[in-house]
Scaffold this active site. Structure first.
Site, PDB file in Angstrom:
ATOM      1  N   TYR A   1      37.539  34.044  27.444  1.00  0.00           N
ATOM      2  CA  TYR A   1      38.015  34.818  28.602  1.00  0.00           C
ATOM      3  C   TYR A   1      38.157  36.295  28.230  1.00  0.00           C
ATOM      4  O   TYR A   1      37.688  37.179  28.953  1.00  0.00           O
ATOM      5  CB  TYR A   1      39.347  34.226  29.070  1.00  0.00           C
ATOM      6  CG  TYR A   1      39.956  34.900  30.269  1.00  0.00           C
ATOM      7  CD1 TYR A   1      39.483  34.636  31.549  1.00  0.00           C
ATOM      8  CD2 TYR A   1      41.022  35.796  30.131  1.00  0.00           C
ATOM      9  CE1 TYR A   1      40.055  35.249  32.661  1.00  0.00           C
ATOM     10  CE2 TYR A   1      41.602  36.410  31.229  1.00  0.00           C
ATOM     11  CZ  TYR A   1      41.116  36.128  32.498  1.00  0.00           C
ATOM     12  OH  TYR A   1      41.683  36.741  33.595  1.00  0.00           O
TER      13      TYR A   1
ATOM     14  N   SER B   1      41.378  42.292  32.966  1.00  0.00           N
ATOM     15  CA  SER B   1      42.600  41.612  32.543  1.00  0.00           C
ATOM     16  C   SER B   1      43.205  42.426  31.408  1.00  0.00           C
ATOM     17  O   SER B   1      42.503  43.233  30.780  1.00  0.00           O
ATOM     18  CB  SER B   1      42.237  40.203  32.047  1.00  0.00           C
ATOM     19  OG  SER B   1      43.299  39.655  31.301  1.00  0.00           O
TER      20      SER B   1
END
Ligand SMILES: NC(=O)c1ccc[n+]([C@@H]2O[C@H](COP(=O)([O-])OP(=O)(O)OC[C@H]3O[C@@H](n4cnc5c(N)ncnc54)[C@H](OP(=O)(O)O)[C@@H]3O)[C@@H](O)[C@H]2O)c1
Length: 245
Positions: free
Chosen positions: A166, A153
């Site tokens: 995350y 990401s």
């Protein structure tokens, strides 16, 4: 590689396992790999979603897939080994492994990040990837060339406020990819990471509830890179961090 045009039979006769194959990017990757000739092992936690993807692949005329229903949050070492044993018996080799399943967890300041959330997110996004990869290595080594893809990401490449568990998990994912790639150097296996970028899925909608999803790329738009890294045109790529947009 964003303009990569995959030939129709790019993945002919390849066996590819996709985690989180029931929804979002993983579902699209499974459909695209099957459309290019691969037999796909659909791994996920919601049986019905996997069955729907299975049916869609068959309806599209793709090779018969297989389903592995496994919750990466609770899966045991025994279950990962059982899966590897089953795949060895059914397929004999594994040409590709797409680590795609992830949890977002909750967004907020690190100071207030519940440690049980951090544990859960790391379990699904990081530890499960290692636990699944380990027993599959002998099968991956049986393929002439095998590709492992990790899903990262933007917040796994540069930290950003409030992305807590995350972001930490995606940095760990990049670290795992680089470590493994160095170990695989010169072998028949390779591994790389993809940052999908903002994509129209349920995870994105839960992170950005006020955003108009129609302004976002679809999972299908990302597939040139997913296909490139899974097929033999990328044999020379190892240890690289790619962006799908
Ligand atoms: N969408 C974006 O904008 C974006 C941006 C950057 C990175 N990514 C990354 O891209 C990947 C795919 O994301 P997405 O947007 O497609 O997310 P998604 O729509 O939420 O899909 C995630 C998939 O992972 C599965 N999954 C979650 N927890 C699991 C567990 N414990 N065990 C087994 N499977 C589990 C889900 O299963 P269920 O369907 O059963 O819930 C679902 O199929 C993720 O790694 C994500 O971090 C996405």
């Amino acid at each position: 590689m964003l303009e990569y045009h995959a030939k129709k039979d790019l993945l002919q006769d390849k066996i590819i396992l996709v985690t989180g194959a029931g929804d979002g990017i993983g579902k699209q990757a499974a459909l695209s790999y099957a459309a290019h000739g691969a037999s796909v092992i659909l791994l996920g936690r919601t049986q019905q979603k996997l069955v729907d993807v299975y049916d869609e692949i068959i309806a599209n005329g793709g090779p018969t897939p297989a389903i592995g229903c496994l919750n990466l949050q609770t899966a045991t070492a025994g279950q990962y080994h059982e899966l590897a044993t089953r795949l060895t018996a059914e397929f004999g080799q594994l040409d590709g492994l797409l680590h795609n399943a992830s949890l977002l967890g909750s967004l907020g300041p690190l100071e207030q990040l519940p440690i049980d959330t951090l544990e859960t997110v790391l379990k699904v996004n990081v530890i499960a990837q290692a636990a699944l990869t380990q027993p599959l290595m002998p099968l991956l080594r049986k393929a002439p060339h095998a590709s492992i893809i990790f899903t990262s990401s933007s917040v796994g490449r540069k930290g950003r406020a409030f992305w807590g568990a995350y972001a930490i998990s995606k940095f760990a994912t990049e670290g795992m990819m680089q470590t493994l790639a160095d170990e695989l150097d010169g072998s028949t296996l390779r591994c790389n990471s993809i940052n999908p970028g903002a994509t129209r899925t349920k995870m994105r909608a839960s992170a950005y509830p006020a955003e108009d999803p129609l302004t976002l790329k679809t999972a299908a738009d990302l597939m040139p890179l997913y296909l490139y890294l899974m097929g033999d045109d990328s044999l020379h790529e190892n240890g690289q961090a790619f962006n799908a947009q």
